[in-house]
Scaffold this motif. Sequence first.
Motif, PDB file in Angstrom:
ATOM      1  N   LEU A   1       0.814  -1.217   0.000  1.00 37.82           N
ATOM      2  CA  LEU A   1       0.000   0.000   0.000  1.00 37.82           C
ATOM      3  C   LEU A   1       0.849   1.269   0.000  1.00 37.82           C
ATOM      4  N   PRO A   2       1.830   1.415   0.896  1.00 40.65           N
ATOM      5  CA  PRO A   2       2.624   2.646   0.839  1.00 40.65           C
ATOM      6  C   PRO A   2       3.390   2.803  -0.474  1.00 40.65           C
ATOM      7  N   MET A   3       3.871   1.703  -1.019  1.00 44.52           N
ATOM      8  CA  MET A   3       4.585   1.800  -2.296  1.00 44.52           C
ATOM      9  C   MET A   3       3.644   2.207  -3.427  1.00 44.52           C
ATOM     10  N   THR A   4       2.427   1.721  -3.372  1.00 47.27           N
ATOM     11  CA  THR A   4       1.439   2.104  -4.378  1.00 47.27           C
ATOM     12  C   THR A   4       1.128   3.586  -4.286  1.00 47.27           C
ATOM     13  N   VAL A   5       0.929   4.074  -3.066  1.00 46.30           N
ATOM     14  CA  VAL A   5       0.657   5.507  -2.871  1.00 46.30           C
ATOM     15  C   VAL A   5       1.839   6.333  -3.364  1.00 46.30           C
ATOM     16  N   GLU A   6       3.053   5.935  -3.021  1.00 48.29           N
ATOM     17  CA  GLU A   6       4.232   6.690  -3.447  1.00 48.29           C
ATOM     18  C   GLU A   6       4.361   6.703  -4.968  1.00 48.29           C
ATOM     19  N   ALA A   7       4.144   5.553  -5.598  1.00 44.96           N
ATOM     20  CA  ALA A   7       4.216   5.489  -7.064  1.00 44.96           C
ATOM     21  C   ALA A   7       3.128   6.353  -7.700  1.00 44.96           C
ATOM     22  N   LEU A   8       1.924   6.318  -7.141  1.00 46.28           N
ATOM     23  CA  LEU A   8       0.833   7.142  -7.669  1.00 46.28           C
ATOM     24  C   LEU A   8       1.125   8.631  -7.516  1.00 46.28           C
ATOM     25  N   MET A   9       1.753   9.024  -6.418  1.00 43.37           N
ATOM     26  CA  MET A   9       2.064  10.438  -6.212  1.00 43.37           C
ATOM     27  C   MET A   9       3.160  10.911  -7.174  1.00 43.37           C
ATOM     28  N   VAL A  10       4.117  10.046  -7.474  1.00 44.42           N
ATOM     29  CA  VAL A  10       5.127  10.393  -8.481  1.00 44.42           C
ATOM     30  C   VAL A  10       4.456  10.521  -9.842  1.00 44.42           C
ATOM     31  N   ALA A  11       3.562   9.589 -10.162  1.00 45.80           N
ATOM     32  CA  ALA A  11       2.854   9.636 -11.448  1.00 45.80           C
ATOM     33  C   ALA A  11       1.953  10.874 -11.536  1.00 45.80           C
ATOM     34  N   LEU A  12       1.239  11.183 -10.454  1.00 44.37           N
ATOM     35  CA  LEU A  12       0.391  12.378 -10.438  1.00 44.37           C
ATOM     36  C   LEU A  12       1.245  13.626 -10.635  1.00 44.37           C
ATOM     37  N   GLY A  13       2.378  13.674  -9.965  1.00 44.94           N
ATOM     38  CA  GLY A  13       3.271  14.818 -10.123  1.00 44.94           C
ATOM     39  C   GLY A  13       3.808  14.943 -11.537  1.00 44.94           C
ATOM     40  N   ALA A  14       4.204  13.834 -12.138  1.00 48.03           N
ATOM     41  CA  ALA A  14       4.739  13.871 -13.497  1.00 48.03           C
ATOM     42  C   ALA A  14       3.659  14.266 -14.499  1.00 48.03           C
ATOM     43  N   PHE A  15       2.480  13.680 -14.341  1.00 48.56           N
ATOM     44  CA  PHE A  15       1.367  14.019 -15.225  1.00 48.56           C
ATOM     45  C   PHE A  15       0.970  15.488 -15.032  1.00 48.56           C
ATOM     46  N   GLY A  16       0.909  15.905 -13.781  1.00 44.61           N
ATOM     47  CA  GLY A  16       0.571  17.297 -13.483  1.00 44.61           C
ATOM     48  C   GLY A  16       1.593  18.259 -14.042  1.00 44.61           C
ATOM     49  N   ALA A  17       2.864  17.936 -13.907  1.00 43.68           N
ATOM     50  CA  ALA A  17       3.909  18.816 -14.428  1.00 43.68           C
ATOM     51  C   ALA A  17       3.816  18.933 -15.940  1.00 43.68           C
ATOM     52  N   ALA A  18       3.530  17.823 -16.611  1.00 49.89           N
ATOM     53  CA  ALA A  18       3.410  17.857 -18.069  1.00 49.89           C
ATOM     54  C   ALA A  18       2.244  18.744 -18.503  1.00 49.89           C
ATOM     55  N   TRP A  19       1.115  18.638 -17.812  1.00 47.67           N
ATOM     56  CA  TRP A  19      -0.059  19.429 -18.182  1.00 47.67           C
ATOM     57  C   TRP A  19       0.082  20.887 -17.784  1.00 47.67           C
ATOM     58  N   LEU A  20       0.614  21.134 -16.605  1.00 42.28           N
ATOM     59  CA  LEU A  20       0.738  22.519 -16.161  1.00 42.28           C
ATOM     60  C   LEU A  20       1.810  23.278 -16.933  1.00 42.28           C
ATOM     61  N   ALA A  21       2.770  22.570 -17.492  1.00 47.35           N
ATOM     62  CA  ALA A  21       3.820  23.224 -18.280  1.00 47.35           C
ATOM     63  C   ALA A  21       3.278  23.737 -19.612  1.00 47.35           C
ATOM     64  N   ARG A  22       2.180  23.152 -20.062  1.00 49.23           N
ATOM     65  CA  ARG A  22       1.559  23.625 -21.305  1.00 49.23           C
ATOM     66  C   ARG A  22       0.911  24.975 -21.052  1.00 49.23           C
ATOM     67  N   LYS A  23       0.997  25.827 -22.014  1.00 49.20           N
ATOM     68  CA  LYS A  23       0.329  27.122 -21.927  1.00 49.20           C
ATOM     69  C   LYS A  23      -1.125  26.944 -22.345  1.00 49.20           C
ATOM     70  N   PRO A  24      -2.064  27.370 -21.491  1.00 46.53           N
ATOM     71  CA  PRO A  24      -3.471  27.243 -21.893  1.00 46.53           C
ATOM     72  C   PRO A  24      -3.776  28.150 -23.075  1.00 46.53           C
ATOM     73  N   VAL A  25      -4.613  27.658 -23.955  1.00 47.87           N
ATOM     74  CA  VAL A  25      -5.017  28.432 -25.124  1.00 47.87           C
ATOM     75  C   VAL A  25      -6.177  29.322 -24.723  1.00 47.87           C
ATOM     76  N   LYS A  26      -6.000  30.614 -24.918  1.00 47.24           N
ATOM     77  CA  LYS A  26      -7.065  31.570 -24.616  1.00 47.24           C
ATOM     78  C   LYS A  26      -8.040  31.607 -25.788  1.00 47.24           C
ATOM     79  N   PRO A  27      -9.337  31.632 -25.502  1.00 45.65           N
ATOM     80  CA  PRO A  27     -10.327  31.609 -26.594  1.00 45.65           C
ATOM     81  C   PRO A  27     -10.141  32.745 -27.586  1.00 45.65           C
TER      82      PRO A  27
END
Length: 138
Positions: free
Chosen positions: A103-129
């Motif tokens: 369980l702790p290893m799963t949580v740690e792996a998920l938090m690394v994945a969430l961080g990596a996915f989040g960093a990839a998405w947040l690094a993108r510049k949002p397109v303004k309408p």
Amino acid sequence: MRNLLRILLGLAGLFFTYLGLAFLFAPEQQGASLGLAAAGSLGRSTLRADMTAFFVLAGGGFLYAAIRQRALALAVPMALFGIAFFGRLVGILADGATHDVLLPMTVEALMVALGAFGAAWLARKPVKPEAVEPVEPL
């Protein structure tokens, strides 16, 4: 998608910040929930200091990234959880695998994945309408 990701990052941030503060105010109870026992005042102060620092810093990084939309802020929680995951791998090699480490290893792996996915998405510049030119019909 961006807002859903920010909500997930914010929830993770709130949870881990809460967990860190719980270690600050009730180190023995929180330690027991994670299989840690405090041996006297030094043990309590170590739980209070180290676990609070780990979880508040990780939670704060997730919260800051979610609120300010800063991808770089996710480097800190990703590093913390990644090192913790690596430490558990070393523990498995040194002491053998047990069912309670999953369980702790799963949580740690998920938090690394969430961080990596989040960093990839947040690094993108949002397109303004207003920046998108309208397409004229044929």
